[in-house]
Design an enzyme around this catalytic site. Structure first.
Site, short mmCIF file in Angstrom:
data_model
loop_
_atom_site.label_atom_id
_atom_site.label_comp_id
_atom_site.label_asym_id
_atom_site.label_seq_id
_atom_site.Cartn_x
_atom_site.Cartn_y
_atom_site.Cartn_z
N ASP A 1 -40.95 41.23 2.03
CA ASP A 1 -41.57 40.81 3.29
C ASP A 1 -41.72 41.84 4.17
O ASP A 1 -41.45 42.94 4.28
CB ASP A 1 -40.36 39.93 3.87
CG ASP A 1 -40.51 39.29 5.21
OD1 ASP A 1 -41.75 38.49 5.37
OD2 ASP A 1 -39.98 39.81 6.16
N GLU B 1 -46.13 41.49 0.83
CA GLU B 1 -46.71 40.67 1.82
C GLU B 1 -47.08 41.95 2.75
O GLU B 1 -46.28 42.37 3.53
CB GLU B 1 -45.82 39.85 2.64
CG GLU B 1 -46.52 38.97 3.86
CD GLU B 1 -45.50 38.60 4.76
OE1 GLU B 1 -45.87 37.60 5.63
OE2 GLU B 1 -44.57 39.22 4.77
#
Length: 759
Positions: A422, A475
Site C-alpha cells: 500500500d 500501489e
C-alpha cells in the site's frame, strides 16, 4: 513446577554478607529500571555459599525447595526476599511463594524461578538483528511457549523478547500478575537493545503487554510489536499463541514455486473480510468465500489488510500488530484454514501490506521506548500529515528487519501467495503531500527517499528468493521508473504495479454521456502508449467506490438498462486490456450503493431477473473464457500480445484490437462505446474464415438486449484496417464483443437474437 513429598523441612543457615544487593541496584530494581535484574534476582554463588533472591511485592513469604529441603527467605524490603544456602553447585530448585488471600493459611504458589534461566536468544540471533538481516525474526522476538527439562522436572512457560534500546526498564504485565509488572522485569541482552525474560507457567492464550520505562521519563503499557495474536479490539493486549495447524495445500505450494505469476492468469476479487458478509468468521469465510469465488471463476482473492488494527474504519490500513491476523474473525490458525481452503480450491491469496506508515496510538509502536524508534526522528520525515500517522525509519537496520521479516512471515507462516504493498508513492518521495519547507532532501539534494528505495529493493529481493512463485504488487500512483524491473537491474523489484493511469482515464471516459465520448477518445487509447513499460494490474479497487466517488453503476450515464450495459462493457474491456485485473467486492454484479465497511455488500440486488444477476453471470462466463484463452494473459507484459485493429474510430466511438497468446492463439476484441447500434460495421481481421463470438456483453443471458451476430461472423479476403481480411458485423450499443477463429472441423451453433435493438 516442583513436586515435593510431604512437607519439606525448613533449613536455616547464617545469612550471607551478600544477602542484600547494592543499594543502587536495589533502587533501580524497585523502580522497574534495572537493565539486568537477573544479576540481582535468582541464584548467585559466593565462595562457599549461594544466595537466592526473589522480588515478589505481594507475597507474605517465599521459600526455596532444594532436594526436598525448604529454605525460607528473609524479607529485605519492599517485596524483595533473599535466602542463603550453605553450598555451591546448585543444580535446581523451586520457589514456594505465599500470598495472603484472607484465610487462615496463605495460598502457596509453586513455581520455577524465572531468574535462573539463560537467555533464549543466541549471539547469532542478536548479531543478525542488529545488522538488519534476521529473516526469521518472528522466531526469536515476541512470545514463544517453551519447555525445559530440569533435574526437578519439566518446566513449561513462555519466553518474551522485545526491542526497546533506549528504555530504562521493561516489565512484563498480564493476567498472570494482575497487570503489576514489578515481579517480572526483563533484562537487556548486550548492546542490541533486546530485552528478554522466560516466565515459567505462563499460559498459552494468556494476555500480556510490556510496561516500558521510556527514555523520556514516561511509563507506558505497550502491545508487543511482534505479537502473533491479540485481544479483540477495542481491547489492546497481546495474546500468547502457538500453531498446531496441519496444512493440506502441498500440491498448490509445489505448483506455486514452479510458476511465474506474471505469465499466468490473474483475475482477482478484492475483498474486505469483515464486510463481505458481515458476521462471518475465518472458518465460515473458508466455506462461503471459497464457494463464491470458485463459482464465479476468479483465480485470486486479494484481502484488504488482515493484520490487527484498532479502528475498523481504517479498513485495516492503520496497523498496530503487524504479525497478528485480526482477532475479530478468529485465531491465527483459523486464518490459516481460510488460506488453506482457498488453495485447495485452486484460488490464490494476496493480502494488502502496509509498510509505509503506522498509527500514533500510545499503546502501539509510536515512540515505543520513549524515543522515535520505529519512526524517523525528524517529523519532516517521520510523520504523514494527511493520515495523522508515523512513517517508518527505513534507514534503521532493525526497522527494515522488522518489516522485511514481516513480509516473509505472511508468505511462509500463512502461505499467502502475494503482498499488495500500500501507498508506495508516499514512501518513495520525501515531499509526498508535504508543503514547501515541510520536507528535507536526500544527501544529493533530491526528493527521492533513498532509504525507502533500498528497503523496497531489499524486501522484494528477499521474499522472491525465499518464496519462489509469490507476487508483490505496488500501489504506486506516479511514473517512478522501474517499479517492476528486477533489483539487479536497478529496479524496485516488484512483480507488478497498479495501473492507476488506466483506471483514472477509463473511469473518466465511461462516466461521460456517449454522445460526448468521441471527443475524449484519447482517454481510452493513451494507456497503450505505456502498457508494456511495467507489469501492470488494472485495478477497480475499494478506493474507487467510496467517499462520494460513486460506483461503476453510479458512474454510468442513462437509465438502468444503459447503466447495466455500460458496466458489462467496462468489465469486458478491463478483462481484455493487457494486464491482470482486480475488482472490488460488489462491483462484480454492479452494486449501486457505495461500499461501507459497516453495511457490507448489497446481496439483495442479486435477483435472478435483475440487471445485477446478469452482470454476475457475465463475470462468471468471462472468467471462464479468460482462463481458458492464453491470448488474454500469457503476453500481458509484451507488445507481442497486442495489436490495434483500429485505435482511431472516434467517429463511431469504437475501439478494436487483437490479443495474441504464446500458443499462437488470437482473440479479436471490439468495443462500441456509443449509445447506438452499428449494424454493418466492417472489422479488419488477420485471416478469412469463421470467427466465433465467444463473448457478447449484450447477450440476453446477461439481461442485455440480445443483439448480436448469431454466434459468429464470416471473414472474407477483403482487406480492411490494414488487415488482409475483414468481416461485417453488428455492434450493439454499449457493448463488447470477443471473437476467436474457428477451425474448419468445429461447427458453430448459431442462434438468433432474442430481443430487439435499443431504440
Amino acid at each position: 513446577m516442583a513436586k515435593t513429598k510431604g512437607l519439606p523441612k525448613d533449613t536455616a543457615v547464617t545469612p550471607s554478607p551478600h544477602l542484600r544487593p547494592h543499594t543502587a541496584d536495589l533502587n533501580r530494581l524497585l523502580a522497574g529500571e534495572h537493565h539486568d535484574p537477573h544479576s540481582i534476582l535468582g541464584a548467585h554463588e559466593y565462595d562457599d555459599h549461594t544466595v537466592i533472591r526473589a522480588y515478589r511485592p505481594h507475597a507474605t513469604e517465599v521459600a526455596a525447595v532444594v532436594g526436598g529441603e525448604r529454605h525460607v527467605f528473609t524479607h529485605l524490603e519492599a517485596g524483595v526476599f533473599a535466602v542463603t544456602l550453605p553450598f555451591t553447585g546448585l543444580i535446581d530448585y523451586r520457589l514456594e511463594v505465599g500470598y495472603d488471600h484472607g484465610g487462615d493459611q496463605p495460598h502457596i504458589h509453586h513455581t520455577a524461578d524465572a531468574y535462573r534461566f539463560l537467555p533464549t536468544l543466541g549471539e547469532m540471533d542478536l548479531h543478525l538483528f542488529s545488522e538488519g538481516r534476521h529473516e526469521r525474526l518472528w522466531e526469536v522476538l515476541g512470545a514463544h511457549p517453551r519447555t525445559f527439562e530440569t533435574p526437578d522436572g519439566v518446566v513449561e512457560g513462555v519466553s518474551f523478547a522485545v526491542w526497546a534500546p533506549n528504555a530504562n526498564g521493561v516489565q512484563l504485565i498480564g493476567d498472570f500478575n494482575h497487570w503489576d509488572g514489578n515481579e517480572a522485569q526483563l533484562r537487556v541482552l548486550g548492546s542490541t537493545g533486546v530485552w528478554e525474560l522466560f516466565w515459567p507457567d505462563f499460559p498459552v492464550d494468556g494476555l500480556y503487554k510490556f510496561r516500558i520505562h521510556g527514555a523520556d521519563g514516561v511509563v507506558s503499557e505497550r502491545a508487543d510489536p511482534m505479537a502473533f495474536a491479540t485481544e479483540v479490539p477495542p481491547q489492546t493486549a497481546s495474546r500468547v499463541t502457538t500453531s498446531s495447524y496441519t496444512w493440506n495445500d502441498d500440491a498448490w505450494m509445489t505448483q506455486r514455486a514452479a510458476q511465474n505469476p506474471v505469465f499466468e492468469p490473474m483475475s482477482t476479487l478484492e475483498v474486505h473480510l469483515m464486510s463481505w458478509r458481515p458476521g462471518l468468521s475465518y472458518v465460515e469465510l473458508a466455506d462461503q468465500l471459497t464457494e463464491y469465488v470458485v463459482e464465479h471463476g476468479f483465480t485470486h482473492v486479494e484481502m484488504l489488510p488482515v493484520a490487527e488494527h484498532p479502528f475498523g474504519g481504517s479498513w485495516g490500513y492503520q496497523v498496530t500488530s503487524y504479525y497478528a491476523p485480526t482477532s475479530r474473525l478468529g485465531t491465527p490458525d483459523e486464518f490459516r484454514y481460510l488460506v488453506d481452503r482457498l488453495h485447495q480450491a485452486g484460488i490464490g491469496v494476496i493480502v494488502d501490506w502496509v509498510p509505509a506508515h503506522f498509527p500514533k496510538d500510545a499503546w502501539a509502536l509510536g515512540r515505543f521506548d520513549g524515543t522515535a524508534l520505529y519512526e524517523h526522528a525528524d517529523p519532516r520525515r517521520g510523520e504523514q500529515l494527511d493520515w495523522g500517522t508515523y512513517v517508518f525509519d527505513f534507514g534503521r537496520a532493525e526497522v527494515r528487519n522488522f518489516l522485511v521479516a514481516n513480509a516473509l512471515y505472511w508468505l511462509q507462516e500463512f502461505h499467502v501467495d502475494g503482498l499488495r504493498v500500500d501507498a508506495v508513492a508516499s514512501m518513495l518521495y520525501l515531499d509526498y503531500s508535504r508543503p514547501e519547507g515541510g520536507w528535507t532532501p536526500n544527501i544529493y539534494g533530491g526528493r527521492e527517499n533513498l532509504e525507502a528505495v533500498q528497503f523496497l529493493q531489499e524486501m522484494n529481493a528477499t521474499v522472491h528468493k525465499a518464496s519462489p512463485g509469490i507476487v508483490t504488487i505496488a500501489e504506486e500512483s506516479t511514473s517512478w521508473p522501474g517499479v517492476t524491473r528486477p533489483t539487479n537491474l536497478g529496479g524496485l523489484g516488484f512483480s507488478m504495479k497498479w495501473n492507476m493511469g488506466w483506471m483514472n482515464d477509463t473511469l473518466a471516459f465511461i462516466s461521460r454521456d456517449p454522445i460526448h465520448r468521441s471527443y475524449h477518445h484519447h482517454e481510452m487509447t493513451f494507456s497503450m502508449l505505456y502498457a508494456f513499460s511495467e507489469n501492470y494490474v488494472l485495478p477497480i479497487s475499494h478506493d474507487e467506490v467510496v467517499h462520494g466517488k460513486g460506483t461503476l453503476w453510479g458512474r454510468m450515464p442513462g437509465d438502468d438498462h444503459r447503466k447495466a450495459a455500460g458496466v458489462r462493457q467496462l468489465l469486458a474491456y478491463q478483462w481484455a486490456h493487457p494486464g491482470k485485473q482486480l475488482l472490488f467486492q460488489g462491483q462484480e454484479f454492479g452494486q449501486r450503493a457505495e461500499w461501507s465497511e459497516e453495511r457490507g455488500v448489497d446481496w439483495y440486488q442479486l435477483d435472478e431477473n435483475s440487471y445485477s444477476g446478469g452482470i454476475l453471470r457475465m463475470i462468471s462466463d468471462m472468467n471462464g473464457i479468460y482462463t481458458s484463452h492464453r491470448a488474454l494473459w500469457s503476453h500481458d507484459t509484451s507488445p507481442e500480445g497486442y495489436s490495434w485493429i483500429d485505435a482511431n474510430d472516434s467517429t463511431n466511438n469504437v475501439l478494436s484490437f487483437l490479443r495474441y497468446g504464446d500458443d499462437g492463439s488470437v482473440l479479436a476484441c471490439v468495443f462500441n462505446f456509443s449509445g447506438s447500434e452499428h449494424s454493418h460495421y466492417r472489422l479488419g481481421l488477420p485471416h478469412a474464415g469463421t470467427w466465433r463470438e465467444v463473448l457478447n456483453t449484450d447477450a440476453a443471458d446477461y439481461n442485455g438486449a440480445g443483439i448480436g451476430n448469431y454466434g459468429a461472423v464470416q471473414a472474407t479476403d477483403e482487406p480492411w484496417h490494414g488487415r488482409p481480411a475483414s468481416a461485417v458485423m453488428v455492434l450493439p450499443p454499449l457493448s463488447a464483443l470477443w471473437f476467436e477463429p474457428v477451425a474448419a472441423e468445429a461447427p458453430v451453433v448459431q442462434e438468433p437474437p432474442t430481443a430487439p435493438p435499443l431504440s
